[in-house]
Design a protein around this motif. Structure first.
Motif, short mmCIF file in Angstrom:
data_model
loop_
_atom_site.label_atom_id
_atom_site.label_comp_id
_atom_site.label_asym_id
_atom_site.label_seq_id
_atom_site.Cartn_x
_atom_site.Cartn_y
_atom_site.Cartn_z
N VAL A 1 1.05 -1.24 0.37
CA VAL A 1 -0.13 -0.10 -0.17
C VAL A 1 0.52 1.17 0.23
N MET A 2 0.80 2.16 -1.38
CA MET A 2 1.71 3.12 -1.11
C MET A 2 0.37 4.35 -0.50
N LEU A 3 1.40 4.76 -0.10
CA LEU A 3 0.62 6.06 1.17
C LEU A 3 0.93 7.58 0.60
N ASN A 4 0.38 8.54 0.92
CA ASN A 4 -0.12 10.02 0.55
C ASN A 4 1.02 11.43 0.66
N ASP A 5 1.59 11.80 0.86
CA ASP A 5 1.70 12.84 1.64
C ASP A 5 2.01 14.01 1.17
N ASP A 6 2.80 15.31 1.63
CA ASP A 6 2.34 16.78 1.03
C ASP A 6 4.16 16.90 0.38
N TYR A 7 5.01 16.02 -0.10
CA TYR A 7 5.82 16.75 -0.77
C TYR A 7 6.16 15.73 -2.00
N THR A 8 6.29 14.55 -1.66
CA THR A 8 6.89 13.95 -2.71
C THR A 8 6.07 14.52 -4.21
N PRO A 9 7.26 14.66 -5.10
CA PRO A 9 6.70 15.56 -6.05
C PRO A 9 5.70 14.16 -7.21
N MET A 10 4.85 14.50 -7.78
CA MET A 10 3.76 13.20 -8.54
C MET A 10 5.11 12.47 -9.07
N GLU A 11 5.65 13.92 -10.25
CA GLU A 11 6.61 12.36 -10.91
C GLU A 11 7.43 11.65 -10.31
N PHE A 12 7.51 11.72 -9.38
CA PHE A 12 8.51 10.94 -8.27
C PHE A 12 7.95 9.69 -8.22
N VAL A 13 6.87 9.49 -7.54
CA VAL A 13 5.65 8.56 -7.57
C VAL A 13 5.51 7.79 -9.09
N VAL A 14 5.47 8.60 -9.79
CA VAL A 14 5.17 7.58 -11.29
C VAL A 14 6.55 7.18 -11.19
N ILE B 1 -2.44 5.21 -10.48
CA ILE B 1 -2.78 4.96 -9.33
C ILE B 1 -1.83 6.42 -7.79
N MET B 2 -1.07 6.62 -8.80
CA MET B 2 -0.39 7.66 -8.16
C MET B 2 -1.84 8.67 -7.50
N LEU B 3 -2.41 9.06 -9.05
CA LEU B 3 -3.73 10.10 -8.59
C LEU B 3 -4.71 9.36 -7.25
N ALA B 4 -5.15 7.95 -7.71
CA ALA B 4 -5.66 7.35 -6.46
C ALA B 4 -5.13 7.82 -5.04
N VAL B 5 -3.94 7.25 -4.95
CA VAL B 5 -3.03 7.85 -3.90
C VAL B 5 -3.67 9.42 -3.25
N HIS B 6 -2.64 10.11 -4.07
CA HIS B 6 -3.54 11.73 -3.85
C HIS B 6 -4.52 12.17 -3.41
N MET B 7 -5.33 11.27 -3.59
CA MET B 7 -7.22 11.75 -3.93
C MET B 7 -7.51 10.74 -2.29
N PRO C 1 9.76 11.82 0.98
CA PRO C 1 8.69 11.19 2.75
C PRO C 1 8.15 10.03 1.85
N LEU C 2 8.26 9.87 0.68
CA LEU C 2 7.56 8.68 -0.12
C LEU C 2 7.33 7.26 0.82
N LYS C 3 6.52 6.54 1.02
CA LYS C 3 6.14 5.34 2.12
C LYS C 3 5.17 3.82 1.32
N1 TYC Z 1 0.39 14.73 -2.80
C1 TYC Z 1 1.87 14.67 -3.78
C2 TYC Z 1 1.99 15.70 -4.46
O1 TYC Z 1 1.02 16.95 -4.19
C3 TYC Z 1 1.98 13.44 -4.43
C4 TYC Z 1 1.99 11.90 -4.56
C5 TYC Z 1 1.24 10.91 -4.84
C6 TYC Z 1 2.68 12.04 -2.56
C7 TYC Z 1 1.37 10.01 -4.40
C8 TYC Z 1 3.08 10.48 -2.24
O2 TYC Z 1 2.36 8.00 -2.64
C9 TYC Z 1 2.14 9.79 -3.46
N2 TYC Z 1 3.41 16.48 -4.63
#
Ligand code: TYC
Length: 139
Positions: free
Chosen positions: A62-75, A92-98, A129-131
């Motif tokens: 399970v991937m967790l959202n955070d406020d700092y990891t760039p979307m491109e890095f998650v992809v 998947i990245m957008l699902a985590v984000h939302m 900080p992606l986890k």
């Molecule tokens: N929320 C992050 C942002 O707005 C993006 C993000 C997406 C971070 C998924 C972690 O698992 C993640 N930059």
């Protein structure tokens, strides 16, 4: 005294005879088998037990959202460690984000642990900080 099915044998009286060794062999087979029956002639028919196979327990990464990891890095992570296409990874990245979290994949325990550790270490190395964490998968 050795019991094979309903028969009883005094093994000490038979020591070192060929019969003794045959008997011990049959005794071992009978212990290993689920299904032992006596044929009419006094010999023992032995059927080997089927190996008991159990499905391995499965775990979601399970991937967790955070406020700092760039979307491109998650992809990039989803493509690199989970074999996702750019489109699947973005979804998947957008699902985590939302929603706060989403499942990246379902694996046996060792593989799920290894994938989560790889993601977490790679993110630390890249100072994000992606986890990922593990959750038992439903059947
Ligand atoms: N929320 C992050 C942002 O707005 C993006 C993000 C997406 C971070 C998924 C972690 O698992 C993640 N930059």
């Amino acid at each position: 005294m050795v019991a094979i099915g309903s028969r009883r044998y005094h093994v000490t009286n038979l020591a070192n005879t060929e019969f003794h060794w045959r008997l011990m062999y049959k005794y071992q087979l009978s212990l290993m088998s689920q299904d032992t029956h006596h044929d009419g002639d006094g010999s023992i028919a032995v059927q080997e037990s089927k190996p008991e196979l159990k499905r391995p327990s499965m775990y979601s990464v399970v991937m967790l959202n955070d406020d700092y990891t760039p979307m491109e890095f998650v992809v990039e992570v989803l493509q690199k460690f989970f074999g996702k296409s750019p489109e699947q990874a973005t979804e998947i990245m957008l699902a985590v984000h939302m929603k706060g979290s989403a499942v990246c994949g379902v694996y046996t325990k060792d593989i799920a642990e290894t994938k989560a550790e790889f993601v977490n270490q790679y993110s630390i190395d890249c100072q994000h900080p992606l986890k990922c964490e593990l959750a038992p998968a439903e059947d």
